[in-house]
Write an enzyme that holds these catalytic residues in place. Sequence first.
Site, PDB file in Angstrom:
ATOM      1  CB  CYS A  64      -1.125  -0.081   1.074  1.00  0.00           C
ATOM      2  SG  CYS A  64      -0.137  -0.356   2.931  1.00  0.00           S
ATOM      3  CG  HIS A 114      -4.555  -0.314   3.565  1.00  0.00           C
ATOM      4  ND1 HIS A 114      -3.394  -1.341   3.086  1.00  0.00           N
ATOM      5  CD2 HIS A 114      -5.374  -0.071   2.571  1.00  0.00           C
ATOM      6  CE1 HIS A 114      -4.391  -1.053   1.804  1.00  0.00           C
ATOM      7  NE2 HIS A 114      -5.334  -0.607   2.046  1.00  0.00           N
ATOM      8  CG  HIS A 126      -6.250   0.445  -1.725  1.00  0.00           C
ATOM      9  ND1 HIS A 126      -7.106  -0.711  -1.029  1.00  0.00           N
ATOM     10  CD2 HIS A 126      -7.682  -0.246  -2.699  1.00  0.00           C
ATOM     11  CE1 HIS A 126      -7.614  -1.622  -0.882  1.00  0.00           C
ATOM     12  NE2 HIS A 126      -8.419  -1.252  -1.722  1.00  0.00           N
TER      13      HIS A 126
END
Length: 155
Positions: A64, A114, A126
């Site tokens: 990510c 994240h 993402h």
Amino acid sequence: MRLLPGICLAALTACSWDAPRPPAVEALVVGSGDDVGSRAVRVALGQRGSPYRYGGESPGGFDCSGLVYYAYGLAGKPVPRTTRDLHRVAKPVARESLRSGDLVFFEIDGKLSHVGIYVADDRFVHAPRRGRAVSMESLDSAFYRQAFLGGRRLP
């Protein structure tokens, strides 16, 4: 009888021309001009389909924060490499004030873990997790709505 399938097909085809079509993902980018956030979004969107790879920061595989690092680097703005460091340097932004290129952070299993890049219309791009590819999601999906920690803007 033989004409019936052809008539049905013609009717369905005619109806499909009237159906509204969703805008292209790129058209969702607010301020699709030349600001660094919009450029980073376009770079990240161009990586859709690239595999997830822990520690990855190239089209061969992204995690990510690696996707954020890569997208902003190609957009001309060097940024920190880790989710925690990105969170530390970016300034908080209310969800209703998110702009294309802002970062969205998520808390999973009780910790900041994240990050994605906000596109527009409550959607973000993402690199989700092992076994998945770079993709777009909605902040309104059940999982991400619950995990949403906040938005932040890079200086």
